[in-house]
Design an enzyme around this catalytic site. Structure first.
Site, PDB file in Angstrom:
ATOM      1  N   PHE A  88       8.768  -1.058 -34.208  1.00 49.94           N
ATOM      2  CA  PHE A  88       8.969  -2.496 -34.413  1.00 49.94           C
ATOM      3  C   PHE A  88       8.157  -2.923 -35.637  1.00 49.94           C
ATOM      4  O   PHE A  88       7.483  -2.097 -36.263  1.00 49.94           O
ATOM      5  CB  PHE A  88       8.545  -3.278 -33.159  1.00 49.94           C
ATOM      6  CG  PHE A  88       7.054  -3.284 -32.919  1.00 49.94           C
ATOM      7  CD1 PHE A  88       6.420  -2.181 -32.375  1.00 49.94           C
ATOM      8  CD2 PHE A  88       6.272  -4.384 -33.266  1.00 49.94           C
ATOM      9  CE1 PHE A  88       5.039  -2.177 -32.174  1.00 49.94           C
ATOM     10  CE2 PHE A  88       4.900  -4.389 -33.059  1.00 49.94           C
ATOM     11  CZ  PHE A  88       4.285  -3.283 -32.512  1.00 49.94           C
ATOM     12  N   HIS A 146      -2.852   3.071 -34.742  1.00 53.30           N
ATOM     13  CA  HIS A 146      -3.998   2.149 -34.761  1.00 53.30           C
ATOM     14  C   HIS A 146      -4.316   1.623 -33.356  1.00 53.30           C
ATOM     15  O   HIS A 146      -5.455   1.638 -32.915  1.00 53.30           O
ATOM     16  CB  HIS A 146      -3.646   0.991 -35.693  1.00 53.30           C
ATOM     17  CG  HIS A 146      -2.226   0.509 -35.548  1.00 53.30           C
ATOM     18  ND1 HIS A 146      -1.158   1.325 -35.808  1.00 53.30           N
ATOM     19  CD2 HIS A 146      -1.699  -0.641 -35.094  1.00 53.30           C
ATOM     20  CE1 HIS A 146      -0.036   0.673 -35.555  1.00 53.30           C
ATOM     21  NE2 HIS A 146      -0.332  -0.522 -35.104  1.00 53.30           N
ATOM     22  N   ARG A 147      -3.270   1.174 -32.637  1.00 56.22           N
ATOM     23  CA  ARG A 147      -3.491   0.573 -31.310  1.00 56.22           C
ATOM     24  C   ARG A 147      -4.045   1.614 -30.334  1.00 56.22           C
ATOM     25  O   ARG A 147      -4.990   1.374 -29.598  1.00 56.22           O
ATOM     26  CB  ARG A 147      -2.187  -0.018 -30.776  1.00 56.22           C
ATOM     27  CG  ARG A 147      -2.376  -1.082 -29.742  1.00 56.22           C
ATOM     28  CD  ARG A 147      -1.121  -1.901 -29.447  1.00 56.22           C
ATOM     29  NE  ARG A 147       0.088  -1.331 -30.014  1.00 56.22           N
ATOM     30  CZ  ARG A 147       0.624  -1.746 -31.160  1.00 56.22           C
ATOM     31  NH1 ARG A 147       0.098  -2.732 -31.823  1.00 56.22           N
ATOM     32  NH2 ARG A 147       1.708  -1.169 -31.640  1.00 56.22           N
ATOM     33  N   ASP A 207       7.169  -0.845 -39.012  1.00 56.86           N
ATOM     34  CA  ASP A 207       7.301   0.607 -38.832  1.00 56.86           C
ATOM     35  C   ASP A 207       8.263   1.284 -39.815  1.00 56.86           C
ATOM     36  O   ASP A 207       7.954   2.362 -40.324  1.00 56.86           O
ATOM     37  CB  ASP A 207       7.730   0.937 -37.392  1.00 56.86           C
ATOM     38  CG  ASP A 207       6.554   0.881 -36.426  1.00 56.86           C
ATOM     39  OD1 ASP A 207       5.397   0.881 -36.893  1.00 56.86           O
ATOM     40  OD2 ASP A 207       6.788   0.840 -35.205  1.00 56.86           O
ATOM     41  N   ASN A 237       1.825 -10.258 -22.999  1.00 54.02           N
ATOM     42  CA  ASN A 237       3.021 -10.221 -22.154  1.00 54.02           C
ATOM     43  C   ASN A 237       3.988  -9.174 -22.668  1.00 54.02           C
ATOM     44  O   ASN A 237       5.131  -9.098 -22.215  1.00 54.02           O
ATOM     45  CB  ASN A 237       3.693 -11.602 -22.107  1.00 54.02           C
ATOM     46  CG  ASN A 237       2.984 -12.512 -21.109  1.00 54.02           C
ATOM     47  OD1 ASN A 237       2.622 -12.082 -20.025  1.00 54.02           O
ATOM     48  ND2 ASN A 237       2.743 -13.747 -21.507  1.00 54.02           N
ATOM     49  N   ASN A 238       3.543  -8.381 -23.639  1.00 59.28           N
ATOM     50  CA  ASN A 238       4.393  -7.352 -24.216  1.00 59.28           C
ATOM     51  C   ASN A 238       4.429  -6.132 -23.277  1.00 59.28           C
ATOM     52  O   ASN A 238       3.449  -5.415 -23.132  1.00 59.28           O
ATOM     53  CB  ASN A 238       3.812  -6.986 -25.594  1.00 59.28           C
ATOM     54  CG  ASN A 238       4.622  -5.938 -26.314  1.00 59.28           C
ATOM     55  OD1 ASN A 238       5.171  -5.023 -25.694  1.00 59.28           O
ATOM     56  ND2 ASN A 238       4.688  -6.060 -27.626  1.00 59.28           N
ATOM     57  N   ASP A 262      -5.650  -7.503 -31.610  1.00 59.90           N
ATOM     58  CA  ASP A 262      -5.001  -8.153 -32.739  1.00 59.90           C
ATOM     59  C   ASP A 262      -4.858  -7.095 -33.823  1.00 59.90           C
ATOM     60  O   ASP A 262      -5.785  -6.311 -34.067  1.00 59.90           O
ATOM     61  CB  ASP A 262      -5.821  -9.350 -33.231  1.00 59.90           C
ATOM     62  CG  ASP A 262      -4.938 -10.334 -34.003  1.00 59.90           C
ATOM     63  OD1 ASP A 262      -3.716 -10.397 -33.734  1.00 59.90           O
ATOM     64  OD2 ASP A 262      -5.455 -11.042 -34.879  1.00 59.90           O
TER      65      ASP A 262
HETATM   66  P1  IMP Z   1      -0.068  -7.950 -32.835  1.00 57.26           P
HETATM   67  O1  IMP Z   1      -1.445  -8.448 -33.114  1.00 57.26           O
HETATM   68  O2  IMP Z   1      -0.041  -6.645 -32.100  1.00 57.26           O
HETATM   69  O3  IMP Z   1       0.815  -8.989 -32.217  1.00 57.26           O
HETATM   70  O4  IMP Z   1       0.578  -7.614 -34.255  1.00 57.26           O
HETATM   71  C1  IMP Z   1       0.782  -8.589 -35.284  1.00 57.26           C
HETATM   72  C2  IMP Z   1       1.900  -8.139 -36.193  1.00 57.26           C
HETATM   73  O5  IMP Z   1       1.537  -6.929 -36.864  1.00 57.26           O
HETATM   74  C3  IMP Z   1       3.213  -7.814 -35.467  1.00 57.26           C
HETATM   75  O6  IMP Z   1       4.006  -8.959 -35.316  1.00 57.26           O
HETATM   76  C4  IMP Z   1       3.858  -6.821 -36.422  1.00 57.26           C
HETATM   77  O7  IMP Z   1       4.492  -7.490 -37.492  1.00 57.26           O
HETATM   78  C5  IMP Z   1       2.666  -6.072 -36.978  1.00 57.26           C
HETATM   79  N1  IMP Z   1       2.405  -4.850 -36.174  1.00 57.26           N
HETATM   80  C6  IMP Z   1       1.486  -4.696 -35.177  1.00 57.26           C
HETATM   81  N2  IMP Z   1       1.521  -3.454 -34.672  1.00 57.26           N
HETATM   82  C7  IMP Z   1       2.500  -2.811 -35.353  1.00 57.26           C
HETATM   83  C8  IMP Z   1       3.012  -1.487 -35.283  1.00 57.26           C
HETATM   84  O8  IMP Z   1       2.598  -0.639 -34.468  1.00 57.26           O
HETATM   85  N3  IMP Z   1       3.998  -1.196 -36.151  1.00 57.26           N
HETATM   86  C9  IMP Z   1       4.493  -2.090 -37.066  1.00 57.26           C
HETATM   87  N4  IMP Z   1       4.065  -3.329 -37.151  1.00 57.26           N
HETATM   88  C10 IMP Z   1       3.056  -3.701 -36.308  1.00 57.26           C
END
Ligand code: IMP
Length: 193
Positions: free
Chosen positions: A148, A176-177, A151, A8-9, A68
């Site tokens: 966020f 990474h994403r 970072d 939902n992001n 994830d």
């Molecule tokens: P999610 O799996 O994308 O929800 O990421 C889990 C957690 O990893 C997030 O709550 C952040 O604390 C950290 N995180 C994920 N992606 C990033 C990023 O691009 N920059 C910084 N922290 C990240």
């Protein structure tokens, strides 16, 4: 082709729609009227990512992908890893998470770390995973107001600014994403052309 992205992001959704272009129509959880708090009970990124995608596919039977991500710090043996969101406490506060990491690395010389994302895609043909990694260093202070999570304490290799200081455009080229997503896109496009 319609694909659900199990999130939902809004930032992640628009980032991904831009990369995929018109050929694919991305639906959020809200779009498919899924308002559940999808569980993430596992101890690896691979299992949590697959678990989220399976949760949606088994209920809605539409092509779906889920991600994830974790920050893996060498000196902390890969922590916070799969616990990145709640490392500093159940409030999931970025400030608390960063301050815990900085405290634990205070006397540490080895500052190397990486962000790692696992994307899982599922459709009627099977389940597929795609990894994206960005290597870098954890600095010893918080720098920058952009981005966020972790970072402001992470400098990607080859740069001198943190992800909190670098323009979003730069982060979104090397993150990474985006790297895991690029592999998924390549896979989808190769099958649909
Ligand atoms: P999610 O799996 O994308 O929800 O990421 C889990 C957690 O990893 C997030 O709550 C952040 O604390 C950290 N995180 C994920 N992606 C990033 C990023 O691009 N920059 C910084 N922290 C990240």
């Amino acid at each position: 082709m319609k694909i659900c992205f199990a999130t939902n992001n809004q930032n992640k959704l628009s980032e991904i729609q831009q990369i995929l272009g018109d050929q694919f129509h991305i639906l959020s959880l809200q779009d498919i009227e899924c308002f559940d708090d999808i569980p993430e009970p596992y101890e690896t990124l691979e299992e949590n990512s697959a678990g989220k995608a399976e949760y949606i596919y088994s209920r809605y039977q539409i092509p779906v992908f889920a991600d994830d991500t974790g920050l893996e710090i060498t000196a902390l043996k890969g922590a916070p890893g799969v616990y990145s969101a709640r490392y500093g406490g159940p409030e999931r506060s970025a400030e608390q998470n960063m301050s815990k990491v900085l405290g634990e690395l205070k006397e540490e010389q080895d500052r190397s770390a990486r962000f790692r994302t696992i994307m899982t895609y599922i459709d009627h043909t099977g389940s597929y995973q795609f990894e994206g990694i960005v290597e870098g260093q954890i600095i010893n202070e918080v720098r920058g107001a952009g981005g966020f999570g972790y970072d402001p304490i992470f400098i990607p290799s080859g740069y001198s600014q943190t992800f909190g200081e670098l323009p979003a455009k730069v982060k979104n080229k090397i993150s990474h994403r985006v790297r895991s997503l690029a592999r998924l896109v390549e896979f989808l496009k190769s099958r649909h052309n």
